[in-house]
Design a protein around this motif. Sequence first.
Motif, short mmCIF file in Angstrom:
data_model
loop_
_atom_site.label_atom_id
_atom_site.label_comp_id
_atom_site.label_asym_id
_atom_site.label_seq_id
_atom_site.Cartn_x
_atom_site.Cartn_y
_atom_site.Cartn_z
N THR A 100 -27.45 40.01 29.34
CA THR A 100 -26.58 39.66 28.24
C THR A 100 -25.15 40.48 28.59
N ASP A 101 -25.29 41.68 28.99
CA ASP A 101 -24.36 42.65 29.29
C ASP A 101 -23.57 42.43 30.56
N VAL A 102 -23.95 41.73 31.33
CA VAL A 102 -23.50 41.42 32.72
C VAL A 102 -22.57 40.25 32.73
N GLU A 103 -21.31 40.54 33.08
CA GLU A 103 -20.25 39.21 33.27
C GLU A 103 -20.88 38.38 34.69
N PRO A 104 -20.52 37.15 34.40
CA PRO A 104 -21.16 36.29 35.22
C PRO A 104 -20.21 36.01 36.64
N ILE A 105 -20.48 35.67 37.47
CA ILE A 105 -19.66 35.42 38.70
C ILE A 105 -18.64 34.49 38.24
N ASP A 106 -17.36 34.90 38.72
CA ASP A 106 -16.04 34.26 38.42
C ASP A 106 -16.08 32.83 38.74
N GLY A 107 -15.87 31.99 37.63
CA GLY A 107 -15.88 30.43 37.74
C GLY A 107 -17.22 29.71 36.98
N ILE A 108 -17.98 30.66 36.50
CA ILE A 108 -19.28 30.24 35.87
C ILE A 108 -18.96 30.34 34.58
N THR A 109 -19.14 29.44 33.76
CA THR A 109 -19.25 29.31 32.02
C THR A 109 -20.43 29.31 31.65
N VAL A 110 -20.60 30.50 30.56
CA VAL A 110 -21.85 30.54 29.73
C VAL A 110 -21.74 29.77 28.66
N VAL A 111 -22.92 28.93 28.38
CA VAL A 111 -22.94 27.89 27.40
C VAL A 111 -24.27 28.22 26.46
N GLU A 112 -24.23 27.56 25.31
CA GLU A 112 -25.15 27.66 24.50
C GLU A 112 -26.48 26.73 24.84
N GLY A 113 -27.56 27.03 24.41
CA GLY A 113 -28.68 26.40 25.07
C GLY A 113 -28.74 24.82 25.06
N GLN A 114 -28.20 24.22 24.06
CA GLN A 114 -28.30 22.77 24.00
C GLN A 114 -26.78 22.11 24.25
N GLU A 115 -25.87 23.08 24.36
CA GLU A 115 -24.60 22.43 24.62
C GLU A 115 -24.55 21.18 25.48
N LEU A 116 -24.99 21.50 26.91
CA LEU A 116 -24.98 20.29 27.89
C LEU A 116 -25.83 19.26 27.82
N ALA A 117 -27.03 19.62 26.89
CA ALA A 117 -27.78 18.33 26.55
C ALA A 117 -27.07 17.38 25.74
N ARG A 118 -26.28 17.84 24.80
CA ARG A 118 -25.48 16.84 23.98
C ARG A 118 -24.65 16.16 24.82
N ARG A 119 -24.06 16.70 25.96
CA ARG A 119 -23.20 15.97 26.73
C ARG A 119 -23.62 15.22 27.92
N TRP A 120 -24.85 14.90 27.86
CA TRP A 120 -25.71 14.11 28.85
C TRP A 120 -25.09 12.70 28.90
N PRO A 121 -25.07 11.99 27.60
CA PRO A 121 -24.15 10.73 28.02
C PRO A 121 -22.92 10.59 28.53
N ASP A 122 -22.37 11.67 28.62
CA ASP A 122 -21.01 11.65 29.16
C ASP A 122 -21.27 11.72 30.76
N TYR A 123 -22.28 11.82 31.54
CA TYR A 123 -22.47 12.03 32.94
C TYR A 123 -23.06 10.73 33.28
N ARG A 124 -22.71 10.30 34.65
CA ARG A 124 -23.26 9.22 35.14
C ARG A 124 -24.50 9.34 35.78
N THR A 125 -25.05 10.40 36.09
CA THR A 125 -26.43 10.89 36.18
C THR A 125 -26.78 12.12 35.82
N VAL A 126 -27.86 12.53 35.31
CA VAL A 126 -28.41 13.85 35.13
C VAL A 126 -29.88 13.94 35.85
N CYS A 127 -29.91 14.98 36.76
CA CYS A 127 -31.24 15.21 37.59
C CYS A 127 -31.53 16.71 37.54
N PHE A 128 -32.81 16.99 38.16
CA PHE A 128 -33.17 18.47 38.26
C PHE A 128 -33.26 18.57 39.65
N LEU A 129 -32.61 19.87 40.17
CA LEU A 129 -33.01 20.22 41.36
C LEU A 129 -33.87 21.34 41.85
#
Length: 129
Positions: A100-129
Amino acid sequence: MQDNAMLAIVEQAYRGALEKQFFDCFCLAAELHRQLGGLDMLLRGAAATYAVPAPEPVSLILGGRELATFSVPRTNLGTLLDAGAGVFVEREGLAEHGLTDVEPIDGITVVEGQELARRWPDYRTVCFL
């Protein structure tokens, strides 16, 4: 986030230096980003550790042979970022690993747990790699 982008979720980290010598999920994601017109990636769980700086891996000695040709995930993640893909990391994944005290690599955005899950309908495809 890009319009109609694909969202790739990565939860697993370090799947083996020898098995993934020259190609990892970040190489695949960069190619998908190029060919499919855009990709965002979410790092969560153990894969959240890729979002912070770390030293280069050391070579391995097996049976008297030095093995130093395995992939470096953060280098390949950098290639994905350079290609313009959106990369996000869940705050909870960082916290699970004491980062929690380490800055992420430049260009990476920290998000809350379910933030992107709420955006799934905005994506054409959601997959797990």
